[in-house]
Design a protein around this motif. Sequence first.
Motif, mmCIF file in Angstrom:
data_model
loop_
_atom_site.group_PDB
_atom_site.id
_atom_site.type_symbol
_atom_site.label_atom_id
_atom_site.label_comp_id
_atom_site.label_asym_id
_atom_site.label_seq_id
_atom_site.Cartn_x
_atom_site.Cartn_y
_atom_site.Cartn_z
ATOM 1 N N LEU A 165 0.844 -1.195 0.000
ATOM 2 C CA LEU A 165 0.000 0.000 0.000
ATOM 3 C C LEU A 165 0.879 1.243 0.000
ATOM 4 N N VAL A 166 0.636 2.114 -0.966
ATOM 5 C CA VAL A 166 1.376 3.371 -1.027
ATOM 6 C C VAL A 166 0.405 4.504 -0.714
ATOM 7 N N ILE A 167 0.617 5.153 0.408
ATOM 8 C CA ILE A 167 -0.235 6.297 0.763
ATOM 9 C C ILE A 167 0.445 7.543 0.212
ATOM 10 N N ASN A 168 -0.181 8.130 -0.800
ATOM 11 C CA ASN A 168 0.461 9.256 -1.490
ATOM 12 C C ASN A 168 -0.068 10.602 -0.980
ATOM 13 N N LYS A 169 0.576 11.654 -1.402
ATOM 14 C CA LYS A 169 0.172 13.044 -1.117
ATOM 15 C C LYS A 169 0.242 13.365 0.373
ATOM 16 N N ILE A 170 1.207 12.779 1.076
ATOM 17 C CA ILE A 170 1.298 13.053 2.514
ATOM 18 C C ILE A 170 1.737 14.494 2.780
ATOM 19 N N ASP A 171 2.190 15.166 1.723
ATOM 20 C CA ASP A 171 2.511 16.600 1.886
ATOM 21 C C ASP A 171 1.261 17.427 2.159
ATOM 22 N N LEU A 172 0.072 16.836 1.895
ATOM 23 C CA LEU A 172 -1.161 17.608 2.039
ATOM 24 C C LEU A 172 -1.793 17.494 3.427
ATOM 25 N N ILE A 173 -1.269 16.618 4.280
ATOM 26 C CA ILE A 173 -1.898 16.443 5.599
ATOM 27 C C ILE A 173 -0.885 16.648 6.728
ATOM 28 N N PRO A 174 -1.384 17.054 7.906
ATOM 29 C CA PRO A 174 -0.483 17.106 9.059
ATOM 30 C C PRO A 174 -0.077 15.688 9.446
ATOM 31 N N LYS A 175 1.137 15.535 9.895
ATOM 32 C CA LYS A 175 1.680 14.201 10.194
ATOM 33 C C LYS A 175 0.786 13.307 11.054
ATOM 34 N N PRO A 176 0.195 13.841 12.141
ATOM 35 C CA PRO A 176 -0.616 12.964 12.997
ATOM 36 C C PRO A 176 -1.809 12.337 12.259
ATOM 37 N N ASP A 177 -2.266 12.979 11.194
ATOM 38 C CA ASP A 177 -3.416 12.445 10.457
ATOM 39 C C ASP A 177 -3.081 11.176 9.670
ATOM 40 N N LEU A 178 -1.812 10.900 9.561
ATOM 41 C CA LEU A 178 -1.397 9.725 8.791
ATOM 42 C C LEU A 178 -1.692 8.423 9.546
ATOM 43 N N LEU A 179 -1.559 8.484 10.869
ATOM 44 C CA LEU A 179 -1.701 7.266 11.675
ATOM 45 C C LEU A 179 -3.046 6.555 11.490
ATOM 46 N N GLU B 260 1.725 -6.228 2.237
ATOM 47 C CA GLU B 260 3.134 -6.571 2.462
ATOM 48 C C GLU B 260 3.813 -5.497 3.311
ATOM 49 N N GLU B 261 3.519 -4.265 2.955
ATOM 50 C CA GLU B 261 4.074 -3.094 3.648
ATOM 51 C C GLU B 261 3.122 -1.932 3.405
ATOM 52 N N ILE B 262 3.208 -0.944 4.257
ATOM 53 C CA ILE B 262 2.478 0.301 4.011
ATOM 54 C C ILE B 262 3.512 1.419 3.972
ATOM 55 N N VAL B 263 3.605 2.085 2.820
ATOM 56 C CA VAL B 263 4.644 3.102 2.648
ATOM 57 C C VAL B 263 4.024 4.463 2.343
ATOM 58 N N PRO B 264 4.150 5.428 3.244
ATOM 59 C CA PRO B 264 3.662 6.776 2.953
ATOM 60 C C PRO B 264 4.680 7.526 2.082
ATOM 61 N N VAL B 265 4.190 8.204 1.058
ATOM 62 C CA VAL B 265 5.086 8.957 0.176
ATOM 63 C C VAL B 265 4.448 10.282 -0.251
ATOM 64 N N SER B 266 5.276 11.148 -0.773
ATOM 65 C CA SER B 266 4.767 12.229 -1.586
ATOM 66 C C SER B 266 5.451 12.091 -2.938
ATOM 67 N N ALA B 267 4.717 11.549 -3.891
ATOM 68 C CA ALA B 267 5.311 11.318 -5.216
ATOM 69 C C ALA B 267 5.769 12.646 -5.807
ATOM 70 N N LEU B 268 4.921 13.646 -5.644
ATOM 71 C CA LEU B 268 5.214 14.951 -6.222
ATOM 72 C C LEU B 268 6.556 15.499 -5.735
ATOM 73 N N HIS B 269 6.831 15.330 -4.452
ATOM 74 C CA HIS B 269 8.072 15.863 -3.882
ATOM 75 C C HIS B 269 9.161 14.797 -3.752
ATOM 76 N N ALA B 270 8.942 13.644 -4.388
ATOM 77 C CA ALA B 270 9.903 12.530 -4.348
ATOM 78 C C ALA B 270 10.287 12.174 -2.915
ATOM 79 N N ASP B 271 9.313 12.254 -2.023
ATOM 80 C CA ASP B 271 9.557 11.970 -0.614
ATOM 81 C C ASP B 271 9.134 10.521 -0.306
ATOM 82 N N GLY B 272 10.008 9.755 0.295
ATOM 83 C CA GLY B 272 9.685 8.369 0.651
ATOM 84 C C GLY B 272 9.976 7.365 -0.450
#
Length: 300
Positions: A124-138, A151-163
């Motif tokens: 699972l790739v959770i994208n656009k994490i740049d749009l939310i405050p960190k605590p909202d990710l949990l 298999e894994e859960i990976v938070p990323v920001s594709a736009l900012h090449a983060d993660g």
Amino acid sequence: MSSPDDQDFISGYVAIAGKPNVGKSTLLNKLLNYPLSIVTPRPQTTRHKLLGILSEDNYQVIFLDTPGLMVPRYTLQKLMLKAAWSAIEEADLVLLMIEPSPDQFDEQPYVLERLSSAGKRVCLVINKIDLIPKPDLLPVIATSAERFDFEEIVPVSALHADGLKKLKQVILSRLPRQPPFYPPGELTDRPQRFFAGEIIRQKVFEQFGEEIPYSVAVSVEEYKEREGSKDYIKALIVCERESQKGMLIGKRGEAIKRLGRTARDDIEALTGRSVFLELRVEVVRKWRKEEERIRRLGQV
Ligand code: GDP
Ligand code: MG
């Protein structure tokens, strides 16, 4: 240095799947470090299963960008959905991409059921994490983990090449050891004329609003590389109604001229060659509803 026939070479197919507009094509482009797949702010931009190859000394990942998973309303969308599932079925690993909100699976529970019955490994790739405050990710991670054995859960920001570094590690750890499928310099399996058509389609998305981009198909009818003069590309823009044709052409042909100019600039940047681009607009009523026509136009 390892060579491609080393026993520890890693290679495999990775499908990037998920709802329209979650950022699948953006992720592909960032992973390849090359703008292979067209990206627009609007959903359902990608119509094809598009292959992008990432080759390094000791691995080769063949990514498959896909149209969004949605409830199809007409034949073109049905075929787009079919292309998406066919990529998923081919893949050794599926990257299921979502937006960072906890209700992502409520609308389409069948996606998880189908992935599960296909027996696919899914990350699972959770994208656009740049749009939310960190605590909202949990809570997003927690509710997602309840729904499927990822298999894994990976938070990323594709736009900012983060993660993406972490994501690459996860991908490589889940792919088989086998020799590469493609020569190391290869970026994709489609010819340049396909990408010329996609660039024109992207410009239609950028230049026109409402339903026009969805009613348009672009078919490259001629692509001639010419030594000593500009490459010649002739493309047909198909729309569904006379009124759309009028808008595409514009007053005194201004709209189509602008479209041609911006598309040509991008095609030249892609190919590194000078291009003469000729555009023609034609009305083909209801082309999106007829499989035969859709295929002939090369859409999906
Ligand atoms: P696709 O339909 O899933 O292929 O989505 P696209 O890659 O075409 O992206 C859809 C929109 O989301 C575009 O406007 C992208 O710029 C935007 N987008 C993609 N990834 C991110 C991200 O990580 N953060 C933000 N803020 N926007 C993103
Ligand atoms: Mg896309």
